[in-house]
Design a protein around this motif. Structure first.
Motif: not given
Length: 101
Positions: A88-101
């Protein structure tokens, strides 16, 4: 030997630039990546926390979410969470990162 070099670089950055400078935080991220590669996941997590918190303190939450070194730390954090079965935390962090790329 790689660890000694990374730690020496981190100490040099902290002394020359201060512990909160973005270049120092990039070195903190690199130490975290080294620890992750060595399987020292708790130590890697501590380094990623320090780097990400530092970026957020330096730029604010919104600007940190578009600063490439901070995005790289978020993505690495996602990898770490995935490795430690915190999906769950991985998904949140990946989503957060990808939204900024």
């Amino acid at each position: 030997e790689a660890e000694q070099m990374h730690i020496r670089a981190l100490q040099g950055c902290e002394k020359a630039l201060g512990p909160d400078h973005t270049s120092t935080l990039n070195t903190v991220h690199n130490v975290g990546t080294l620890y992750k590669d060595q399987g020292r996941l708790a130590e890697a997590e501590a380094m990623y926390i320090r780097a990400l918190q530092g970026y957020e303190d330096a730029f604010g939450l919104e600007l940190a979410s578009s600063y490439l070194p901070a995005l790289n730390t978020m993505f690495a954090f996602g990898d770490l969470f995935s490795q430690t079965n915190r999906k769950y935390m991985a998904k949140k962090m990946y989503s957060r990162a990808l939204s900024g790329y």
